[in-house]
Scaffold this active site. Structure first.
Site, mmCIF file in Angstrom:
data_model
loop_
_atom_site.group_PDB
_atom_site.id
_atom_site.type_symbol
_atom_site.label_atom_id
_atom_site.label_comp_id
_atom_site.label_asym_id
_atom_site.label_seq_id
_atom_site.Cartn_x
_atom_site.Cartn_y
_atom_site.Cartn_z
ATOM 1 N N ASP A 13 0.808 -1.224 0.000
ATOM 2 C CA ASP A 13 0.000 0.000 0.000
ATOM 3 C C ASP A 13 0.838 1.269 0.000
ATOM 4 O OD1 ASP A 13 -2.257 -1.650 0.108
ATOM 5 O OD2 ASP A 13 -2.170 -1.725 2.294
ATOM 6 N N LYS A 16 1.823 2.285 -5.083
ATOM 7 C CA LYS A 16 2.471 1.805 -6.311
ATOM 8 C C LYS A 16 1.603 2.120 -7.532
ATOM 9 C CE LYS A 16 2.442 -2.328 -4.457
ATOM 10 N NZ LYS A 16 2.075 -2.029 -3.083
ATOM 11 N N ASN A 38 -5.280 -10.292 -3.638
ATOM 12 C CA ASN A 38 -4.971 -9.761 -2.299
ATOM 13 C C ASN A 38 -4.478 -8.314 -2.405
ATOM 14 O OD1 ASN A 38 -2.683 -10.692 -3.614
ATOM 15 N ND2 ASN A 38 -1.677 -11.504 -1.802
ATOM 16 N N GLY A 40 -4.506 -4.368 -3.617
ATOM 17 C CA GLY A 40 -5.545 -3.364 -3.828
ATOM 18 C C GLY A 40 -4.852 -2.089 -4.251
ATOM 19 N N HIS A 41 -4.948 -1.758 -5.526
ATOM 20 C CA HIS A 41 -4.256 -0.584 -6.053
ATOM 21 C C HIS A 41 -5.298 0.452 -6.457
ATOM 22 C CE1 HIS A 41 -0.733 -3.473 -7.261
ATOM 23 N NE2 HIS A 41 -0.935 -3.414 -5.967
ATOM 24 N N ARG A 143 2.598 -29.459 -6.400
ATOM 25 C CA ARG A 143 2.550 -29.952 -7.791
ATOM 26 C C ARG A 143 1.316 -30.780 -8.079
ATOM 27 N NH1 ARG A 143 8.047 -32.465 -6.903
ATOM 28 N NH2 ARG A 143 7.137 -32.341 -4.841
ATOM 29 N N GLN A 226 1.883 -6.131 -3.361
ATOM 30 C CA GLN A 226 2.392 -6.176 -1.981
ATOM 31 C C GLN A 226 3.684 -5.341 -1.859
ATOM 32 O OE1 GLN A 226 1.468 -9.743 -3.274
ATOM 33 N NE2 GLN A 226 -0.458 -8.768 -2.815
ATOM 34 N N THR A 304 -7.837 -1.553 0.963
ATOM 35 C CA THR A 304 -8.667 -1.511 -0.240
ATOM 36 C C THR A 304 -9.417 -2.833 -0.402
ATOM 37 O OG1 THR A 304 -6.780 -0.357 -1.177
ATOM 38 C CG2 THR A 304 -8.533 -0.878 -2.698
ATOM 39 N N ARG A 308 -10.008 -3.281 6.348
ATOM 40 C CA ARG A 308 -9.450 -3.244 7.707
ATOM 41 C C ARG A 308 -8.653 -1.960 7.923
ATOM 42 N NH1 ARG A 308 -6.021 -8.719 7.865
ATOM 43 N NH2 ARG A 308 -5.694 -8.117 5.707
ATOM 44 N N SER A 418 5.079 12.666 -3.775
ATOM 45 C CA SER A 418 3.642 12.744 -4.063
ATOM 46 C C SER A 418 2.937 13.456 -2.915
ATOM 47 C CB SER A 418 3.104 11.327 -4.260
ATOM 48 O OG SER A 418 1.717 11.358 -4.438
HETATM 49 P P1 GDP Z 1 -0.793 0.397 -3.638
HETATM 50 O O1 GDP Z 1 -1.415 -0.886 -3.186
HETATM 51 O O2 GDP Z 1 0.665 0.448 -3.360
HETATM 52 O O3 GDP Z 1 -1.094 0.749 -5.076
HETATM 53 O O4 GDP Z 1 -1.441 1.538 -2.721
HETATM 54 P P2 GDP Z 1 -2.992 1.677 -2.311
HETATM 55 O O5 GDP Z 1 -3.763 2.060 -3.519
HETATM 56 O O6 GDP Z 1 -3.444 0.484 -1.554
HETATM 57 O O7 GDP Z 1 -2.909 2.847 -1.252
HETATM 58 C C1 GDP Z 1 -2.460 4.122 -1.564
HETATM 59 C C2 GDP Z 1 -3.607 5.113 -1.322
HETATM 60 O O8 GDP Z 1 -3.077 6.417 -1.220
HETATM 61 C C3 GDP Z 1 -4.604 5.178 -2.465
HETATM 62 O O9 GDP Z 1 -5.888 5.405 -1.939
HETATM 63 C C4 GDP Z 1 -4.140 6.379 -3.289
HETATM 64 O O10 GDP Z 1 -5.195 7.016 -4.015
HETATM 65 C C5 GDP Z 1 -3.646 7.285 -2.198
HETATM 66 N N1 GDP Z 1 -2.550 8.170 -2.555
HETATM 67 C C6 GDP Z 1 -1.566 7.972 -3.483
HETATM 68 N N2 GDP Z 1 -0.655 8.955 -3.435
HETATM 69 C C7 GDP Z 1 -1.077 9.802 -2.462
HETATM 70 C C8 GDP Z 1 -0.539 11.009 -1.895
HETATM 71 O O11 GDP Z 1 0.528 11.482 -2.271
HETATM 72 N N3 GDP Z 1 -1.268 11.591 -0.896
HETATM 73 C C9 GDP Z 1 -2.421 11.086 -0.430
HETATM 74 N N4 GDP Z 1 -3.046 11.744 0.542
HETATM 75 N N5 GDP Z 1 -2.951 9.939 -0.919
HETATM 76 C C10 GDP Z 1 -2.278 9.305 -1.909
HETATM 77 P P1 IMO Z 2 -0.876 -4.153 -2.251
HETATM 78 O O1 IMO Z 2 -0.474 -4.682 -3.596
HETATM 79 C C1 IMO Z 2 -0.852 -4.609 2.080
HETATM 80 C C2 IMO Z 2 -0.880 -8.704 3.651
HETATM 81 C C3 IMO Z 2 -2.114 -9.176 4.407
HETATM 82 C C4 IMO Z 2 -1.469 -10.128 5.399
HETATM 83 C C5 IMO Z 2 -0.348 -10.769 4.578
HETATM 84 C C6 IMO Z 2 -0.709 -12.132 3.993
HETATM 85 O O2 IMO Z 2 -2.166 -3.425 -2.245
HETATM 86 O O3 IMO Z 2 0.245 -3.389 -1.635
HETATM 87 P P2 IMO Z 2 -2.296 -12.864 1.988
HETATM 88 O O4 IMO Z 2 -3.771 -12.670 1.775
HETATM 89 O O5 IMO Z 2 -1.456 -12.261 0.914
HETATM 90 O O6 IMO Z 2 -1.927 -14.286 2.266
HETATM 91 O O7 IMO Z 2 -1.981 -12.059 3.351
HETATM 92 O O8 IMO Z 2 -0.069 -9.862 3.516
HETATM 93 N N1 IMO Z 2 -1.134 -8.185 2.288
HETATM 94 C C7 IMO Z 2 -1.072 -6.890 1.962
HETATM 95 N N2 IMO Z 2 -0.879 -5.796 2.734
HETATM 96 N N3 IMO Z 2 -0.981 -4.474 0.745
HETATM 97 C C8 IMO Z 2 -1.150 -5.556 -0.040
HETATM 98 O O9 IMO Z 2 -1.146 -5.495 -1.389
HETATM 99 C C9 IMO Z 2 -1.243 -6.831 0.564
HETATM 100 N N4 IMO Z 2 -1.430 -8.093 0.104
HETATM 101 C C10 IMO Z 2 -1.346 -8.899 1.163
HETATM 102 O O10 IMO Z 2 -2.769 -8.108 5.052
HETATM 103 O O11 IMO Z 2 -0.865 -9.412 6.439
HETATM 104 MG MG MG Z 3 -2.832 -1.568 -1.790
#
Ligand code: GDP
Ligand code: IMO
Ligand code: MG
Length: 430
Positions: A13, A16, A38, A40-41, A143, A226, A304, A308, A418
């Site tokens: 999170d 990315k 798993n 969430g982007h 396997r 992740q 996402t 949680r 950012s």
């Molecule tokens: P990812 O899984 O690494 O792609 O990240 P997530 O999407 O799960 O979480 C990043 C969250 O931060 C998203 O809701 C984005 O829209 C938001 N976001 C991204 N860059 C910024 C920033 O510079 N400032 C703020 N306040 N939010 C951001």
């Molecule tokens: P993005 O791509 C944050 C965490 C779960 C748990 C552990 C194992 O959005 O950054 P799993 O379901 O993969 O077996 O869970 O990994 N986890 C993440 N935490 N961002 C993610 O993806 C995650 N994908 C899995 O919360 O602790």
């Molecule tokens: Mg995420």
């Protein structure tokens, strides 16, 4: 030979998705190589918010071909759901711009049930996303129990495989709990053949596709899911995910050798967050009126995928130095800097104390990291809104200092800062 990778350097999170979206203009193909639904982007583009779990976020750019590599685990229900949602949002999706490796492994409902039973109420629970990711990767490694996407296209073969696997799974599930849900092989087969019909245009040999693309001079963008600290081998084991979530997974998860990577961009938040269980030395677990809650509220730190609340804490640069080295990062981007604007002073963890000894390395075991106490350096906050800043020179001096200190301590240039979720809320540092 022009390949870029966007990789998270914390526990996921890191935002990315936003960086992938910014980079699509310079690339032709975006590749997911690990994990599954798993992830969430979230991407904010032209005022619209898109959330993708399994599909690469690069698919939002109309010129990009999106590839789901062999290292990904695919739940067909999620795959088709995301395709439907994209089409509803007027994003064109076809067999041309969304290609799924025939060697990716399939998630079945028994994987989700197995995970539910293993996690529920267990004192050793990992705190997973409950998407069947771990059990599916277990079956891949076993396997005999793993089924690949390409097998969906051979109905008799698929039926035979499920007739062998499903009774074994039912025995296991009943052993885990007498109330376990069990499954019927033929019914599952019929259900998955229905999905196969819809997925067929997307299924291909992505190894061939990617290598042909490289030969013809196309530029590839690898989108990690992740974060590196959740990597199965190098993360905070056992509180990790079941795939190689650092750049380590690219070679095996796509078939593209690492020597093709020309730019590795490590993504960090200006602070740290973590979802699920596991050690987190700089966590601010300081109650409903504490700084941890303030960061969570301002940063909207809720998962996402599962909704949680994410655990929040100070920036841990011992961890980032380790994961940047592991990933081979050439540069880092500092995301969500705006979230810290409300704080009077900021702390950066520069070392740990482990059993009374000061250490500057990251112990790769959860049970050791749990015993580490952070050693902090304190920097002044800037206490003003920076969300409309677009140039490095317009950042308040304290914010510039914070970013510079990150670069010094990680020993890598900070290329992007950012200051908001929008594409425009981005400062190019070079
Ligand atoms: P990812 O899984 O690494 O792609 O990240 P997530 O999407 O799960 O979480 C990043 C969250 O931060 C998203 O809701 C984005 O829209 C938001 N976001 C991204 N860059 C910024 C920033 O510079 N400032 C703020 N306040 N939010 C951001
Ligand atoms: P993005 O791509 C944050 C965490 C779960 C748990 C552990 C194992 O959005 O950054 P799993 O379901 O993969 O077996 O869970 O990994 N986890 C993440 N935490 N961002 C993610 O993806 C995650 N994908 C899995 O919360 O602790
Ligand atoms: Mg995420």
């Amino acid at each position: 030979m022009d390949c870029t990778c966007v990789v998270g350097l914390q526990w996921g999170d890191e935002a990315k998705g936003k960086i992938v979206d910014l980079l699509t203009a310079d690339h032709h193909i975006v590749v997911r190589y690990n994990g599954g639904a798993n992830a969430g982007h979230t991407i904010v583009k032209n005022g619209k918010t898109y959330k993708l779990s399994l599909l690469p976020t690069g698919i939002l750019s109309s010129h990009m071909q999106a590839v789901i590599g062999n290292g990904v685990v695919v739940n067909p229900v999620r795959f088709l759901e995301e395709v439907t949602n994209l089409r509803a949002a007027d994003i064109a999706v076809s067999g041309e711009n969304l290609v799924l490796s025939s060697h990716a492994h399939l998630i079945f409902p028994y994987h989700v049930e197995e995970e539910r039973l293993a996690e529920f109420g267990s004192p050793q629970a990992i705190g997973t996303t409950g998407r069947g990711i771990g059990p599916c990767y277990q079956d891949k490694l076993s396997r005999t129990n793993g089924i690949r996407v390409g097998e969906l296209l051979y109905p008799d073969h698929l039926r035979d495989r499920l007739r062998y696997i499903v009774p074994r799974k039912n025995t296991l599930l009943r052993a885990l709990s007498p109330e376990a849900e069990t499954f019927d092989a033929d019914a599952l087969c019929a259900e998955y053949l229905g999905y196969a019909e819809q997925m067929k245009p997307h299924i291909a040999d992505t190894f061939q596709l990617l290598h042909k693309a490289l030969k013809s001079g196309k530029r590839l963008l690898f989108e990690a899911a992740q974060g590196s600290l959740l990597d199965i081998d190098h993360g905070t084991f056992p509180y990790v995910t079941s795939s190689s979530s650092s750049t380590t997974g690219i070679w095996s998860g796509s078939g593209v050798p690492a020597k093709n990577l020309t730019r590795i961009i490590g993504i960090i938040k200006a602070y740290t967050s973590r979802v699920g269980r596991g050690p987190f030395p700089t966590e601010l677990d300081d109650g409903p009126t504490g700084l941890g809650e303030t960061i969570r509220r301002i940063g909207r730190e809720y998962g996402t995928v599962t909704g949680r609340p994410r655990r929040c804490g100070w920036l841990d640069l011992v961890a980032v130095r380790y994961s940047a080295t592991l990933a081979g990062a050439d540069e880092v981007t500092v995301m969500l800097l705006d979230v810290l604007s409300a704080l009077d002073e900021l702390k950066i963890c520069t070392a740990y104390e482990l059993d009374g000894q000061r250490i500057d390395y990251f112990p790769g075991d959860a049970f050791l990291l749990e015993r580490c106490k952070p050693v902090y350096e304190t920097l002044p906050g800037w206490r003003c809104d920076i969300s409309s800043v677009r140039k490095p020179s317009d950042l308040p001096a304290a914010a510039r200092r914070y970013v510079e200190r990150i670069a010094e301590l990680v020993q890598l240039p900070v290329s992007i800062v950012s200051v908001g979720p929008d594409r425009e809320q981005t400062i190019m540092m070079k």
